[in-house]
Design a protein around this motif. Structure first.
Motif, mmCIF file in Angstrom:
data_model
loop_
_atom_site.group_PDB
_atom_site.id
_atom_site.type_symbol
_atom_site.label_atom_id
_atom_site.label_comp_id
_atom_site.label_asym_id
_atom_site.label_seq_id
_atom_site.Cartn_x
_atom_site.Cartn_y
_atom_site.Cartn_z
ATOM 1 N N ALA A 378 0.834 -1.202 0.000
ATOM 2 C CA ALA A 378 0.000 0.000 0.000
ATOM 3 C C ALA A 378 0.867 1.250 0.000
ATOM 4 O O ALA A 378 0.844 2.045 -0.945
ATOM 5 C CB ALA A 378 -0.942 -0.004 1.203
ATOM 6 N N ALA A 379 1.640 1.436 1.055
ATOM 7 C CA ALA A 379 2.398 2.679 1.199
ATOM 8 C C ALA A 379 3.607 2.739 0.272
ATOM 9 O O ALA A 379 3.993 3.821 -0.170
ATOM 10 C CB ALA A 379 2.837 2.855 2.649
ATOM 11 N N GLY A 380 4.228 1.601 -0.026
ATOM 12 C CA GLY A 380 5.412 1.608 -0.890
ATOM 13 C C GLY A 380 5.134 2.200 -2.262
ATOM 14 O O GLY A 380 5.770 3.197 -2.664
ATOM 15 N N PRO A 381 4.175 1.646 -3.021
ATOM 16 C CA PRO A 381 3.863 2.225 -4.330
ATOM 17 C C PRO A 381 3.326 3.657 -4.229
ATOM 18 O O PRO A 381 3.552 4.470 -5.123
ATOM 19 C CB PRO A 381 2.785 1.281 -4.886
ATOM 20 C CG PRO A 381 3.057 -0.024 -4.215
ATOM 21 C CD PRO A 381 3.510 0.338 -2.830
ATOM 22 N N LEU A 382 2.628 3.970 -3.138
ATOM 23 C CA LEU A 382 2.122 5.329 -2.985
ATOM 24 C C LEU A 382 3.269 6.331 -2.868
ATOM 25 O O LEU A 382 3.288 7.366 -3.548
ATOM 26 C CB LEU A 382 1.223 5.437 -1.757
ATOM 27 C CG LEU A 382 0.713 6.851 -1.470
ATOM 28 C CD1 LEU A 382 -0.386 7.237 -2.442
ATOM 29 C CD2 LEU A 382 0.224 6.994 -0.043
ATOM 30 N N VAL A 383 4.241 6.031 -2.006
ATOM 31 C CA VAL A 383 5.367 6.938 -1.801
ATOM 32 C C VAL A 383 6.162 7.118 -3.093
ATOM 33 O O VAL A 383 6.504 8.245 -3.484
ATOM 34 C CB VAL A 383 6.280 6.421 -0.664
ATOM 35 C CG1 VAL A 383 7.569 7.232 -0.598
ATOM 36 C CG2 VAL A 383 5.551 6.481 0.671
ATOM 37 N N VAL A 384 6.438 6.019 -3.775
ATOM 38 C CA VAL A 384 7.171 6.108 -5.041
ATOM 39 C C VAL A 384 6.353 6.882 -6.077
ATOM 40 O O VAL A 384 6.884 7.719 -6.817
ATOM 41 C CB VAL A 384 7.518 4.701 -5.563
ATOM 42 C CG1 VAL A 384 8.047 4.773 -6.999
ATOM 43 C CG2 VAL A 384 8.558 4.053 -4.663
ATOM 44 N N GLY A 385 5.041 6.611 -6.130
ATOM 45 C CA GLY A 385 4.186 7.337 -7.067
ATOM 46 C C GLY A 385 4.192 8.832 -6.816
ATOM 47 O O GLY A 385 4.225 9.630 -7.754
ATOM 48 N N MET A 386 4.188 9.237 -5.533
ATOM 49 C CA MET A 386 4.226 10.656 -5.194
ATOM 50 C C MET A 386 5.531 11.296 -5.671
ATOM 51 O O MET A 386 5.541 12.403 -6.233
ATOM 52 C CB MET A 386 4.058 10.837 -3.687
ATOM 53 C CG MET A 386 2.660 10.525 -3.189
ATOM 54 S SD MET A 386 2.608 10.254 -1.407
ATOM 55 C CE MET A 386 3.275 11.787 -0.789
#
Length: 521
Positions: A378-386
């Protein structure tokens, strides 16, 4: 039942379809929307319990797609607002500490074991990485039972609470104005004196743009640093109040629209389809020096943005330009102007971006006491996406997706995720929910969700933030993608997504850490 078991893929998409039907049914002023797939999945999972074990990949894929696309979309806004939003981030810690207090005290009062209560905490705040941390620490599946009971309670409470907050109209004096729903106006002004366009209110601040200029018998595009002479006519574009202020400084309004005459100066939109322009500002396009042209508006999805020099361009934007007629083909070729190319996904960038996000989510961080946590899928792809959404491009790789493509991918990911979660949680939920123990766990989950969301929403109001941003922060602290989609379906405002992204990743990290604190009691 055999058919469901034989084809997990068919089962997931049937749940998606039936969930869409359920989500469209009005429940008073409320609709479940995408969350309908979760509740249909709970029923299907109960009747076909073996199905959930086959859906782990679909669940992770759906979640990764959703959060990565949200990160890409909101990265620019997040990093530009981060200095002004640190108080909101601090409020998320306060809200989660209140949730911890409710979990510990409420769980003891209701006679629940701590291992079950911590699962309810993770479930009512819909945070799978927190459940994984609790399971790792306890070494058994008791937290998973609490999670299955708390999760639906958190979603239902979240839908109700977000619906109550998102459309409120309190003054967000410390918030940025919404771009969504703003209507730009084009007005022709006639000068009653000589004046440099740089002296017109709003020009230096990039709150207005000027396009057409008629001086005597000559019509052309306004040049930077143009000196308007008495009786010159000029088209001013911007928000109504900014345009009115500019027109008063220039002279008076002319009811004839100068832009209606396109015999010499043309005005139309071009699709930005060449990847080379991703992340470039309007100033960097050099339209004035290349074509004697000026961009006045950017159309991005349903948003219309004034094309100030500092505004960045994304692939898929429609750029409205005033230009000499003979430059039309050259400008079209310059931007690409290809709807087909915009619809194509850069598979290299998408694949690499999600890969980096998943890898980041796999990294383990040590906590006091010997336990570890990771950001997860959840948070991993979100942080990279940001981060990639902020960068927009790296050399030949364009990370940013056209808005239409982004919305399609995130909607698909959300539906797959919710359907898979519902099916997986169905057996434990249906087995435990009707029992006195299940009822007490659900009550605890409702209490945790209400307190968390109330603290988060009221903190946004007290900090002078708008209701849409506060509602987005509520969805972010709960960690629930369906709430973001639900809020956006109620109010069209980009600040909802910005509030969600500001809190989501930080909230996951905090909840993982707080799981260890709950298990100390």
């Amino acid at each position: 039942m055999e058919l469901f078991s034989a084809s997990p893929l068919m089962s997931v998409f049937l749940v998606v379809a039936l969930g869409a039907v359920l989500g469209s049914i009005p429940l008073g002023s409320l609709r479940l929307g995408a969350a309908g797939a979760l509740f249909v999945g709970l029923v299907v999972g109960y009747f076909v319990p073996e199905l959930g074990a086959q859906l782990a990949l679909i669940q992770q894929l759906g979640l990764a797609l959703f959060v990565y696309c949200v990160g890409l979309s909101a990265g620019q806004t997040f990093f530009s607002d981060i200095k002004s939003q640190y108080k909101l981030m601090l409020s998320s810690l306060i809200a989660l500490l209140a949730a911890v207090a409710v979990t510990i005290v409420g769980g003891a009062f209701l006679g629940l074991k701590t291992q079950l209560s911590v699962g309810v905490f993770a479930g009512s705040l819909t945070t799978t990485p927190a459940l994984a941390a609790a399971t790792d620490i306890t070494g058994n599946n008791t937290p998973a039972v609490g999670y299955s009971l708390g999760y639906p309670a958190g979603v239902v409470v979240g839908l109700i609470m977000v619906a109550l907050f998102v459309s409120r109209q309190w003054p967000g004096k410390n918030d940025t104005p919404a771009l969504s729903g703003q209507s730009l106006r084009a007005v022709t002004a006639v000068a009653d004196k000589d004046i440099n366009v740089r002296e017109v209110p709003g020009w230096q601040e990039q709150k207005i743009r000027m396009s057409y200029l008629r001086s005597g018998d000559t019509t052309r595009v306004v040049a930077p640093g143009q000196i308007l002479q008495k009786s010159d006519e000029v088209v001013v574009v911007g928000l109504p109040e900014d345009v009115e202020r500019a027109v008063k400084a220039i002279g008076s309004r002319l009811h004839e629209n100068l832009a209606d005459d396109r015999s010499i100066v043309q005005f139309r939109s071009f699709i930005v389809s060449r990847p080379v322009f991703a992340g470039k500002t309007i100033a960097e396009l050099s339209l004035a020096s290349r074509f004697g042209a000026v961009a006045t508006r950017i159309r991005r999805g349903d948003m219309e943005i004034l094309a100030g020099d500092d505004k960045t361009v994304e692939v898929g934007d429609r750029l409205f330009v005033a230009f000499p007629r003979e430059e039309e083909l050259g400008i079209a070729d310059y931007f690409g102007n290809s709807p087909t190319r915009v619809a194509q996904v850069d598979a290299v960038a998408l694949g690499l971006g999600i890969t980096m996000g998943v890898l980041l989510g796999m990294v383990s961080f040590s906590l006091p006491g010997g336990s570890t946590f990771s950001l997860g899928s959840a948070a991993g792809p979100l942080v990279v996406g940001m981060i990639l959404g902020y960068l927009q491009r790296s050399g030949p790789l364009v990370w940013q997706l056209p808005q239409g493509t982004n919305l399609t991918l995130r909607q698909l990911g959300l539906l797959l995720f919710l359907a898979a979660v519902g099916i997986t949680s169905g057996p434990a939920f249906m087995k435990t929910a009707p029992t006195p123990l299940g009822a007490r766990a659900i009550i605890l989950g409702v209490g945790v969700a209400i307190v968390t969301l109330l603290v988060m929403g009221l903190a946004g109001k007290l900090l002078g933030l708008s209701a849409p941003r506060s509602a987005g922060a509520m969805a972010g602290i709960l960690g629930q993608p369906a709430l973001l989609t639900f809020a956006q379906s109620r109010v069209f405002d980009e600040r909802i997504e910005a509030g969600y992204v500001t809190i989501f990743a930080l909230g996951i990290v905090l909840k993982i850490v707080l799981v260890s604190i709950i298990l100390m009691f």
